[in-house]
Design a protein around this motif. Structure first.
Motif, PDB file in Angstrom:
ATOM      1  N   LEU A 178       0.832  -1.196   0.000  1.00 12.21           N
ATOM      2  CA  LEU A 178       0.000   0.000   0.000  1.00 12.21           C
ATOM      3  C   LEU A 178       0.872   1.254   0.000  1.00 12.21           C
ATOM      4  O   LEU A 178       0.616   2.202  -0.741  1.00 12.21           O
ATOM      5  N   LEU A 179       1.924   1.272   0.814  1.00 10.98           N
ATOM      6  CA  LEU A 179       2.818   2.426   0.855  1.00 10.98           C
ATOM      7  C   LEU A 179       3.486   2.644  -0.497  1.00 10.98           C
ATOM      8  O   LEU A 179       3.614   3.780  -0.958  1.00 10.98           O
ATOM      9  N   MET A 180       3.914   1.557  -1.139  1.00 10.01           N
ATOM     10  CA  MET A 180       4.545   1.694  -2.446  1.00 10.01           C
ATOM     11  C   MET A 180       3.534   2.215  -3.470  1.00 10.01           C
ATOM     12  O   MET A 180       3.850   3.082  -4.269  1.00 10.01           O
ATOM     13  N   ALA A 181       2.314   1.725  -3.415  1.00  8.80           N
ATOM     14  CA  ALA A 181       1.282   2.206  -4.335  1.00  8.80           C
ATOM     15  C   ALA A 181       1.040   3.702  -4.121  1.00  8.80           C
ATOM     16  O   ALA A 181       0.907   4.458  -5.079  1.00  8.80           O
ATOM     17  N   LEU A 182       1.010   4.140  -2.858  1.00  6.65           N
ATOM     18  CA  LEU A 182       0.837   5.563  -2.577  1.00  6.65           C
ATOM     19  C   LEU A 182       2.029   6.365  -3.062  1.00  6.65           C
ATOM     20  O   LEU A 182       1.878   7.465  -3.588  1.00  6.65           O
ATOM     21  N   ALA A 238      14.697  -2.004  -9.537  1.00  5.88           N
ATOM     22  CA  ALA A 238      15.820  -1.360  -8.845  1.00  5.88           C
ATOM     23  C   ALA A 238      16.450  -2.386  -7.922  1.00  5.88           C
ATOM     24  O   ALA A 238      15.864  -3.426  -7.642  1.00  5.88           O
ATOM     25  N   ASP A 239      17.631  -2.070  -7.444  1.00  2.00           N
ATOM     26  CA  ASP A 239      18.292  -2.949  -6.487  1.00  2.00           C
ATOM     27  C   ASP A 239      17.810  -2.702  -5.059  1.00  2.00           C
ATOM     28  O   ASP A 239      17.908  -3.571  -4.206  1.00  2.00           O
ATOM     29  N   ARG A 240      17.290  -1.478  -4.816  1.00  7.96           N
ATOM     30  CA  ARG A 240      16.905  -1.141  -3.443  1.00  7.96           C
ATOM     31  C   ARG A 240      15.805  -0.085  -3.452  1.00  7.96           C
ATOM     32  O   ARG A 240      15.768   0.783  -4.316  1.00  7.96           O
ATOM     33  N   LEU A 241      14.925  -0.150  -2.462  1.00 11.57           N
ATOM     34  CA  LEU A 241      13.889   0.853  -2.239  1.00 11.57           C
ATOM     35  C   LEU A 241      13.943   1.283  -0.788  1.00 11.57           C
ATOM     36  O   LEU A 241      13.951   0.445   0.116  1.00 11.57           O
ATOM     37  N   ASP A 242      13.995   2.594  -0.552  1.00 10.01           N
ATOM     38  CA  ASP A 242      13.871   3.171   0.784  1.00 10.01           C
ATOM     39  C   ASP A 242      12.640   4.059   0.748  1.00 10.01           C
ATOM     40  O   ASP A 242      12.634   5.093   0.077  1.00 10.01           O
ATOM     41  N   ASP A 260       9.804   6.292   2.844  1.00  8.23           N
ATOM     42  CA  ASP A 260       9.496   7.009   4.072  1.00  8.23           C
ATOM     43  C   ASP A 260       8.102   7.605   3.905  1.00  8.23           C
ATOM     44  O   ASP A 260       7.931   8.659   3.295  1.00  8.23           O
ATOM     45  N   ASP A 261       7.109   6.907   4.435  1.00 12.79           N
ATOM     46  CA  ASP A 261       5.718   7.322   4.270  1.00 12.79           C
ATOM     47  C   ASP A 261       5.461   8.674   4.923  1.00 12.79           C
ATOM     48  O   ASP A 261       4.734   9.508   4.384  1.00 12.79           O
ATOM     49  N   ASN A 262       6.073   8.931   6.085  1.00 17.23           N
ATOM     50  CA  ASN A 262       5.870  10.209   6.779  1.00 17.23           C
ATOM     51  C   ASN A 262       6.420  11.381   5.971  1.00 17.23           C
ATOM     52  O   ASN A 262       5.820  12.448   5.924  1.00 17.23           O
ATOM     53  N   ALA A 263       7.561  11.187   5.338  1.00 14.23           N
ATOM     54  CA  ALA A 263       8.168  12.254   4.542  1.00 14.23           C
ATOM     55  C   ALA A 263       7.581  12.312   3.133  1.00 14.23           C
ATOM     56  O   ALA A 263       7.791  13.287   2.413  1.00 14.23           O
ATOM     57  N   GLY A 264       6.898  11.263   2.710  1.00 14.18           N
ATOM     58  CA  GLY A 264       6.322  11.234   1.369  1.00 14.18           C
ATOM     59  C   GLY A 264       7.359  11.006   0.293  1.00 14.18           C
ATOM     60  O   GLY A 264       7.236  11.521  -0.819  1.00 14.18           O
ATOM     61  N   THR A 265       8.403  10.208   0.614  1.00 18.38           N
ATOM     62  CA  THR A 265       9.454   9.961  -0.375  1.00 18.38           C
ATOM     63  C   THR A 265       9.646   8.471  -0.615  1.00 18.38           C
ATOM     64  O   THR A 265       9.464   7.640   0.280  1.00 18.38           O
ATOM     65  N   ALA A 266      10.014   8.170  -1.840  1.00 19.64           N
ATOM     66  CA  ALA A 266      10.440   6.830  -2.214  1.00 19.64           C
ATOM     67  C   ALA A 266      11.744   7.005  -2.969  1.00 19.64           C
ATOM     68  O   ALA A 266      11.811   7.774  -3.937  1.00 19.64           O
ATOM     69  N   VAL A 267      12.817   6.331  -2.517  1.00 12.78           N
ATOM     70  CA  VAL A 267      14.120   6.444  -3.148  1.00 12.78           C
ATOM     71  C   VAL A 267      14.519   5.059  -3.661  1.00 12.78           C
ATOM     72  O   VAL A 267      14.643   4.113  -2.884  1.00 12.78           O
TER      73      VAL A 267
END
Length: 170
Positions: free
Chosen positions: A6-10, A37-41, A43-50
């Motif tokens: 769900l977080l990734m979808a958001l 990708a090799d990695r996903l970080d 942060d739902d609170n910050a609204g970022t996906a790296v």
């Protein structure tokens, strides 16, 4: 749906970010988003996906690649900005089925969703049909099909002269 899914979808919602208005935007927005990708970080609170490590993101005719791609979203879960970095980050999209694919490169690519504006920074290059633009910094306004170019700018190493090749009208 699990919480991580769900977080990734958001984090990815509203991702159809390189489509021109009309048919392409609708067509691309209706397509599934595929991310490798090799990695996903996330942060739902910050609204970022790296995403890091040979990142490839596809949706319809849109493709974004880089060594690292960061996506930022607002409180409503809508994508506000996507930033790709790498030796040659890359973005492409076909505005309409009867138009050629627009392609862009740079060490940094920033897409501003609300403004529908793409920044290509450092060793920047934009191909639109037979026309090409290169330089230190290129800014492309998708809806207006406007290009602004500079030899120098923030994030540009040294001065990189602007070069342009325009094909004659047919």
């Amino acid at each position: 749906m699990t919480r991580p899914a769900l977080l990734m979808a958001l984090a990815l919602s509203g991702f159809a970010f390189i489509a021109a208005p009309g048919l392409a935007q609708q067509r691309d927005a209706e397509q599934p988003i595929e991310v490798e990708a090799d990695r996903l970080d996330l942060d739902d609170n910050a609204g970022t996906a790296v995403y890091t490590g040979d990142v490839e993101i596809r949706q319809g005719s849109m493709l974004l690649t880089g060594d690292r791609v960061e996506m930022q979203r607002n409180a409503a879960g809508e994508l506000t900005r996507a930033t790709a970095r790498g030796d040659r980050a890359y973005i492409e999209q076909q505005p309409n089925p009867d138009e050629p694919v627009a392609r862009g490169w740079g060490r940094t690519i920033i897409y501003h969703v609300a403004e529908r504006r793409v920044e290509l920074i450092d060793r920047a290059e934009l191909h639109q049909g037979g026309d090409t633009f290169t330089g230190g910094y290129l800014e492309y306004f998708l809806d207006r099909r406007v290009v602004q170019a500079r030899a120098q700018g923030e994030g540009v190493e040294g001065s990189q002269r602007i070069r342009m090749t325009l094909q004659p009208e047919r």
